[in-house]
Design an enzyme around this catalytic site. Structure first.
Site, short mmCIF file in Angstrom:
data_model
loop_
_atom_site.label_atom_id
_atom_site.label_comp_id
_atom_site.label_asym_id
_atom_site.label_seq_id
_atom_site.Cartn_x
_atom_site.Cartn_y
_atom_site.Cartn_z
N ASP A 54 0.87 -1.19 0.00
CA ASP A 54 0.00 0.00 0.00
C ASP A 54 0.90 1.24 0.00
O ASP A 54 1.82 1.34 0.80
CB ASP A 54 -0.88 -0.02 1.26
N ASP A 151 -4.46 2.13 -4.62
CA ASP A 151 -3.01 2.11 -4.33
C ASP A 151 -2.57 0.85 -3.60
O ASP A 151 -1.61 0.86 -2.85
CB ASP A 151 -2.60 3.36 -3.55
N GLU A 152 -3.27 -0.24 -3.83
CA GLU A 152 -2.94 -1.47 -3.12
C GLU A 152 -2.85 -2.67 -4.04
O GLU A 152 -3.66 -2.82 -4.95
CB GLU A 152 -4.04 -1.79 -2.09
#
Ligand code: DCP
Ligand code: MG
Ligand code: MG
Length: 433
Positions: A54, A151-152
């Site tokens: 992340d 964003d992971e």
């Protein structure tokens, strides 16, 4: 402006970048694991190791990277229009003041007048994340990676490392690669299931790397507030606190029956996730097929309920076999019926667990059929058709259904028999399971 296709950024009709990208869909592609993703026979599962990656203050970090004047300063990214401004994320310098995601810009400026608020520019972040996905694929093949949210990523490294020590080194190499490729820092969690890996990421941020082994469970995970568990939001957290469940350990030690009563099957999933029994795998979105269908027009119109049901079942079975042939499961069913007078009736519904189980598709079609004008002597049925959408790769090809206690039917094996000996060789009793 270039068109973008991402499911994370939804272009808006207003003019201008700020307005266009002020709303970002925050829902990840998949929320926390569905119960069908969990294997009831944990003992049969191979030990796994997952990484969860992340980015740190993602949008803000990107803006700071691209403009050196912003580095080391409190920066927020979000919509910046007047009173309606909102903080989507804030740099760690801004967080030191207490600024956080979801805060109104007005409030944020009040506690930190020096805050530099920037508009969100979706396409830029998307290009970065896609580029990094390609980078990840230099470490593991694509089927071992899953982009979970904007964003992971999850990475299944089970086949590439022997133990947690190697997994940690692997994670460090990925972190180094990301820094080299994009000059961005991320935090990584390493654990034996996806939920714990996701929680581990938050243990140390920014630029962290945390490993949670089965031995760490009681000490590291159980004392955490229950809200830290994947899928437990404010509302569910409040309901749990009314049940005296405050920590993940409390949840892990609450009986399945109590949780099921309060939260339905999700209660059981929460409990499993809390206990480190999340056996869900990398979720793969099928990019090839958008839908599959099968239609059958009869030579003679029919109207008796048994004949109609039989026909629905035939189409359902055929379509399910088509799905299994491509190792797909569907989340959405469309059912159409054409009458002798050439009129149509149609309806659709979600298939609660993604499935390719003949029985579920058949029963769902019957549900839809209930809303149609019922075929009768004067209104016979002439054509039956089904289309399934929302197709995903079938990750555990044994049609696990944990909670509805259906008999397990080895559909894949039956398909092989039919392929070899013909359609008539075997047929499951109508009410099987
Ligand atoms: N985001 C958003 N609205 C939210 C949460 C997040 O628009 N309610 C956007 C902004 C974030 C990005 O998604 O930069 C990623 O979300 P994260 O929750 O991972 O938050 P950050 O990466 O910003 O910070 P952290 O370091 O805590 O991961
Ligand atoms: Mg982040
Ligand atoms: Mg995130």
């Amino acid at each position: 402006m270039d068109k973008i296709s991402s499911s994370f950024f939804i272009p808006r009709s207003e003019q201008g970048y700020d307005a266009m990208y002020k709303r970002i869909r925050l829902m990840p592609l998949y929320s926390f694991p569905h119960y069908r993703d969990l294997n009831p026979h944990l003992g049969q599962c191979k030990p796994k190791i997952f990484l969860h990656i992340d980015f740190d203050a993602f949008y803000a970090q990107v803006e700071q990277r691209d403009n050196p004047n912003l580095r080391g300063k409190p920066v927020s990214v979000g919509s910046t229009t007047g009173m309606k401004g909102i903080v989507m994320t804030a740099s760690y310098e801004a967080r030191a003041f207490g600024i956080d995601t979801g805060m109104s810009l007005w409030e944020a400026k009040k506690i930190c007048p020096k805050l530099i608020s920037l508009p969100c520019y979706g396409p830029k972040y998307e290009v970065i994340i896609q580029n990094l996905m390609r980078g990840l694929r230099t470490f593991v093949p694509p089927e071992f990676t899953e982009q979970y949210s904007v964003d992971e990523y999850f990475v299944d490294v089970s086949d590439f490392v022997k133990n947690f020590k190697e997994a940690k080194e692997f994670a460090q190499r990925i972190k180094d690669k990301i820094l080299e490729m994009e000059d961005l820092t991320c935090s990584v969690g390493v654990s034996y299931n996806k939920s714990y890996a996701k929680m581990a990421t938050k243990f140390k941020k920014p630029d962290g790397l945390t490993v949670i082994t089965p031995d760490d469970r009681e000490k590291e995970i159980y004392p955490l507030p229950v809200r830290r568990l994947w899928g437990v939001g404010a509302r569910i957290g409040r309901r749990m606190s009314l049940m005296n469940i405050f920590t993940i350990g409390d949840l892990a030690n609450t009986s399945e029956g109590v949780l099921r009563k309060e939260f339905g099957v999700n209660g059981i999933v929460f409990r499993r996730l809390a206990r480190g029994e999340d056996s869900s795998e990398i979720f793969r979105r099928s990019t090839h097929e958008k839908s599959l269908n099968h239609h059958h027009t009869l030579t003679n119109n029919i109207y008796s309920i048994d004949e109609v049901k039989n026909e629905v079942r035939r189409v359902a079975e055929y379509l399910c076999r088509k799905m299994r042939n491509k190792k797909l499961v569907a989340g959405y069913l469309y059912f159409v019926l054409r009458y002798g007078n050439l009129r149509y009736a149609s309806g659709d519904m979600h298939l609660p667990p993604h499935t390719n189980d003949d029985r579920i598709v058949y029963e769902s079609a019957l549900e839809i059929l209930k809303n149609f004008p019922q075929p009768n002597e004067n209104l016979p049925a002439r054509m039956f058709g089904m289309t399934v959408f929302d197709l995903h790769e079938d990750t555990n090809s044994c049609n696990l259904e944990l909670f509805t206690r259906r008999t397990h039917i080895p559909f894949y094996h039956l398909d092989k028999l039919k392929q070899k000996f013909g359609e008539g060789v075997i047929r499951i009793g109508l009410n099987a399971g």
